[in-house]
Design a protein around this motif. Structure first.
Motif, mmCIF file in Angstrom:
data_model
loop_
_atom_site.group_PDB
_atom_site.id
_atom_site.type_symbol
_atom_site.label_atom_id
_atom_site.label_comp_id
_atom_site.label_asym_id
_atom_site.label_seq_id
_atom_site.Cartn_x
_atom_site.Cartn_y
_atom_site.Cartn_z
ATOM 1 N N PHE A 22 4.589 41.089 9.117
ATOM 2 C CA PHE A 22 3.517 40.136 9.413
ATOM 3 C C PHE A 22 3.362 40.040 10.929
ATOM 4 O O PHE A 22 4.319 39.774 11.655
ATOM 5 C CB PHE A 22 3.832 38.765 8.816
ATOM 6 C CG PHE A 22 3.680 38.721 7.326
ATOM 7 C CD1 PHE A 22 2.416 38.748 6.747
ATOM 8 C CD2 PHE A 22 4.792 38.678 6.496
ATOM 9 C CE1 PHE A 22 2.273 38.727 5.368
ATOM 10 C CE2 PHE A 22 4.651 38.639 5.117
ATOM 11 C CZ PHE A 22 3.385 38.669 4.559
ATOM 12 N N ARG A 23 2.143 40.229 11.374
ATOM 13 C CA ARG A 23 1.871 40.215 12.813
ATOM 14 C C ARG A 23 1.422 38.850 13.308
ATOM 15 O O ARG A 23 1.344 38.625 14.516
ATOM 16 C CB ARG A 23 0.783 41.258 13.116
ATOM 17 C CG ARG A 23 1.198 42.694 12.835
ATOM 18 C CD ARG A 23 1.954 43.297 13.998
ATOM 19 N NE ARG A 23 1.121 43.312 15.185
ATOM 20 C CZ ARG A 23 0.217 44.263 15.456
ATOM 21 N NH1 ARG A 23 0.038 45.258 14.600
ATOM 22 N NH2 ARG A 23 -0.489 44.218 16.563
ATOM 23 N N ALA A 24 1.086 37.939 12.401
ATOM 24 C CA ALA A 24 0.614 36.611 12.798
ATOM 25 C C ALA A 24 0.887 35.641 11.660
ATOM 26 O O ALA A 24 1.000 36.046 10.490
ATOM 27 C CB ALA A 24 -0.875 36.637 13.142
ATOM 28 N N VAL A 25 0.968 34.350 12.000
ATOM 29 C CA VAL A 25 1.287 33.311 11.016
ATOM 30 C C VAL A 25 0.404 32.101 11.274
ATOM 31 O O VAL A 25 0.174 31.725 12.432
ATOM 32 C CB VAL A 25 2.771 32.884 11.123
ATOM 33 C CG1 VAL A 25 3.100 31.835 10.055
ATOM 34 C CG2 VAL A 25 3.690 34.078 10.998
ATOM 35 N N ILE A 26 -0.098 31.489 10.192
ATOM 36 C CA ILE A 26 -0.864 30.244 10.303
ATOM 37 C C ILE A 26 -0.322 29.242 9.293
ATOM 38 O O ILE A 26 -0.231 29.537 8.096
ATOM 39 C CB ILE A 26 -2.371 30.462 10.056
ATOM 40 C CG1 ILE A 26 -2.958 31.427 11.080
ATOM 41 C CG2 ILE A 26 -3.121 29.125 10.116
ATOM 42 C CD1 ILE A 26 -4.433 31.739 10.861
ATOM 43 N N ASP A 27 0.016 28.063 9.782
ATOM 44 C CA ASP A 27 0.446 26.948 8.942
ATOM 45 C C ASP A 27 -0.630 25.866 9.047
ATOM 46 O O ASP A 27 -0.842 25.294 10.111
ATOM 47 C CB ASP A 27 1.799 26.419 9.435
ATOM 48 C CG ASP A 27 2.239 25.153 8.716
ATOM 49 O OD1 ASP A 27 1.504 24.666 7.841
ATOM 50 O OD2 ASP A 27 3.321 24.631 9.047
ATOM 51 N N ILE A 28 -1.313 25.602 7.937
ATOM 52 C CA ILE A 28 -2.389 24.608 7.923
ATOM 53 C C ILE A 28 -1.847 23.303 7.350
ATOM 54 O O ILE A 28 -1.659 23.175 6.139
ATOM 55 C CB ILE A 28 -3.603 25.105 7.111
ATOM 56 C CG1 ILE A 28 -4.120 26.432 7.679
ATOM 57 C CG2 ILE A 28 -4.713 24.055 7.119
ATOM 58 C CD1 ILE A 28 -5.245 27.051 6.870
ATOM 59 N N ASP A 29 -1.535 22.380 8.210
ATOM 60 C CA ASP A 29 -1.093 21.023 7.848
ATOM 61 C C ASP A 29 0.113 21.044 6.915
ATOM 62 O O ASP A 29 0.208 20.233 5.992
ATOM 63 C CB ASP A 29 -2.239 20.235 7.209
ATOM 64 C CG ASP A 29 -2.182 18.750 7.591
ATOM 65 O OD1 ASP A 29 -1.783 18.440 8.726
ATOM 66 O OD2 ASP A 29 -2.554 17.909 6.756
ATOM 67 N N GLY A 30 1.026 21.949 7.190
ATOM 68 C CA GLY A 30 2.231 22.045 6.378
ATOM 69 C C GLY A 30 3.450 21.523 7.114
ATOM 70 O O GLY A 30 3.823 22.047 8.168
ATOM 71 N N GLY A 31 4.072 20.479 6.592
ATOM 72 C CA GLY A 31 5.291 19.948 7.183
ATOM 73 C C GLY A 31 6.479 20.860 6.906
ATOM 74 O O GLY A 31 6.536 21.549 5.887
ATOM 75 N N LEU A 32 7.459 20.845 7.809
ATOM 76 C CA LEU A 32 8.604 21.737 7.698
ATOM 77 C C LEU A 32 9.892 21.013 7.325
ATOM 78 O O LEU A 32 10.954 21.633 7.286
ATOM 79 C CB LEU A 32 8.812 22.488 9.028
ATOM 80 C CG LEU A 32 7.625 23.312 9.534
ATOM 81 C CD1 LEU A 32 8.010 24.064 10.795
ATOM 82 C CD2 LEU A 32 7.121 24.275 8.472
ATOM 83 N N ARG A 33 9.824 19.710 7.036
ATOM 84 C CA ARG A 33 11.029 18.962 6.705
ATOM 85 C C ARG A 33 11.740 19.582 5.494
ATOM 86 O O ARG A 33 11.115 19.798 4.446
ATOM 87 C CB ARG A 33 10.661 17.511 6.404
ATOM 88 C CG ARG A 33 11.802 16.628 5.960
ATOM 89 C CD ARG A 33 12.926 16.581 6.970
ATOM 90 N NE ARG A 33 12.495 16.092 8.270
ATOM 91 C CZ ARG A 33 13.226 16.121 9.368
ATOM 92 N NH1 ARG A 33 14.427 16.643 9.325
ATOM 93 N NH2 ARG A 33 12.754 15.660 10.509
#
Length: 479
Positions: free
Chosen positions: A355-366
């Motif tokens: 994967f060359r890029a990553v997008i997290d749309i309003d995702g919490g990481l807790r």
């Protein structure tokens, strides 16, 4: 056909039913000389409009209006009929008629209010140069046992829907029903989603009649080279058709998008033709340590699904599986993208250097166990999510502020957690759900911002992403 009046989308017959019933409710207060003709005209219009609504398909939002019509018709017509028969009309005393009129008008108002709060969604037309095609595939990973079943030899199967640039001029009748081939399939999925969120099914029954821009199995556009790839994971209990607007938009701009169902997580999916329902509710125990492990396990399974699907797309491109996409997928330019829990999974999948890029749309990481990674990344956040969870931004900072590439966090003003999904098109526009932006505005801005980032990270846009991202909201850059 629906018309829009001050934000309320109603068909001409629905509008006529509302207006004629309101006139019948008020006719008692008209001057005596016009009551009879107005009553007769309004009654005829109301009856015709109601009959046409019943024949063409009655929306539940108009049921209160029909109930009001049934109430006021006798009160409006009986005096007229008595007068025509030479008998003296009887009129209800004003002190009884006044609260009755108010009650009926309130009942009538429920119809337009419901049509505004829970409308039939209209998918915005994709803005890119390409038409959009779609198809559904089902892949089984021989290396992974299915952890949710006890059957020996059962392997993880992942249903995937592809959205791709297609040739223009396809038949409009072939457009998908909310991303499904049939209205019944769309209805089954929507009912399962309503059940998973505790929403009465009838409130979202209109959703399945919405047609998308995508045409099933449309021919791939010719003479356009190879397309970068996006692998998308939806939110908890979400399905592969939870973000059709974004998938269509990216496809229209020259990306092949693979949206995933995560079996036993998605509200409803089908593997080998059998319905598979979510078991997420079983993971909530009230024990903090058990729930933490459940979140981590859920993210790990999703991340493995994302990585597996990228491998299958590589096989498609090499021609190891029969597909019109052979030779047309640039899997060396791939992005892992997700919303909510899917955003955390996309970040977890970034440990895979393919994967060359990553997008997290309003995702919490807790509790997600996401570790820093080296690829460029964009995290989009909503003010609602940030304000409701004090750990939301610090958790993102802990991942984004490390690694060997520039990363971004974009807080989009006026958005809520569901502003980034198709639910924004048909859920009540409550600030806690959708923020304060227009129903489709959050999706439009998200499409523009994510495409700017993807074009920079995957296509080497010399303009870079920071300038365009900063124009959409509050931007934090992690060098």
């Amino acid at each position: 056909m629906l018309a829009t009046i001050t934000g309320v989308r109603m068909s001409p017959w629905e509008i006529l039913a509302v207006l004629s019933t309101a006139v019948l409710a008020l006719v008692r207060w008209f001057p005596a000389g016009v009551r009879r003709p107005v009553s007769l005209a309004a009654a005829v219009v109301a009856v015709v409009a109601v009959l046409l609504l019943v024949v063409s398909g009655l929306r539940w939002q108009l049921v209160p209006v029909l109930a009001a019509t049934a109430i006021v018709l006798p009160f409006a017509l009986v005096p007229v009929l008595r007068q025509r028969a030479g008998r003296r009309p009887r009129r209800v005393r004003w002190w009884l008629a006044l609260p009755g009129t108010a009650a009926v008008l309130a009942l009538i108002a429920v119809g337009p209010l419901a049509a505004w709060a829970l409308p039939t969604p209209v998918f915005p037309a994709p803005s890119g140069p390409y038409a959009v095609g779609t198809t559904v595939l089902e892949w089984t990973d021989p290396e992974r046992p299915e952890r949710f079943t006890a059957e020996p030899g059962d392997r993880r199967t992942v249903p995937v829907q592809l959205w791709y640039p297609a040739q223009a001029g396809q038949a409009q009748a072939a457009r998908s029903f909310q991303g499904a081939r049939t209205a019944q399939e769309a209805r089954d999925v929507q009912n399962a989603l309503a059940d998973s969120f505790g929403i009465p099914r009838f409130l979202v029954s209109d959703v399945t009649s919405a047609r998308t821009a995508a045409v099933f199995d449309a021919p791939l556009v010719e003479d356009a080279g190879k397309f970068p790839v996006i692998v998308f994971s939806p939110g908890l209990s979400g399905v592969r058709t939870s973000t059709i607007v974004l998938a269509q938009e990216w496809a229209s701009r020259g990306y092949v998008v693979a949206t995933l169902d995560h079996p036993y997580d998605s509200a409803l999916t089908f593997t080998d033709g059998k319905p598979v329902r979510s078991r997420n509710q079983d993971a909530v125990t009230g024990d903090p340590e058990k729930d933490r492990r459940a979140v981590k396990a859920n993210v790990d399974v999703r991340a493995a699904d994302i990585r597996f699907v990228l491998g299958q797309l590589e096989r498609l491109d090499r021609g190891e599986e029969a597909s019109p996409l052979k030779g047309r997928l640039d899997t060396r330019r791939a992005a892992a993208v997700g919303h909510s829990r899917g955003g955390a999974a996309a970040m977890a999948a970034a440990q895979d250097a393919r994967f060359r890029a990553v997008i997290d749309i309003d995702g919490g990481l807790r509790d997600a166990g996401v570790r820093p990674f080296a690829q460029p990344a964009l995290a989009i956040t909503s003010p609602v999510s940030v304000s409701e969870n004090a750990d939301f931004v610090p958790d993102l900072d802990g991942v984004l502020d490390k690694g060997g590439a520039t990363k971004y966090r974009l807080n989009l003003p006026g958005t809520g957690h569901l502003s980034f999904t198709d639910a924004a098109l048909y859920f009540p526009p409550l600030p806690s759900l959708l923020g304060t932006v227009d129903r489709a505005e959050g999706l439009r801005v998200t499409a523009d911002a994510t495409t700017a980032f993807l074009d920079s990270a995957l296509r080497g846009d010399p303009g870079g992403a920071a300038g365009e991202l900063g124009a959409h909201g509050d931007l934090t850059v992690y060098e």
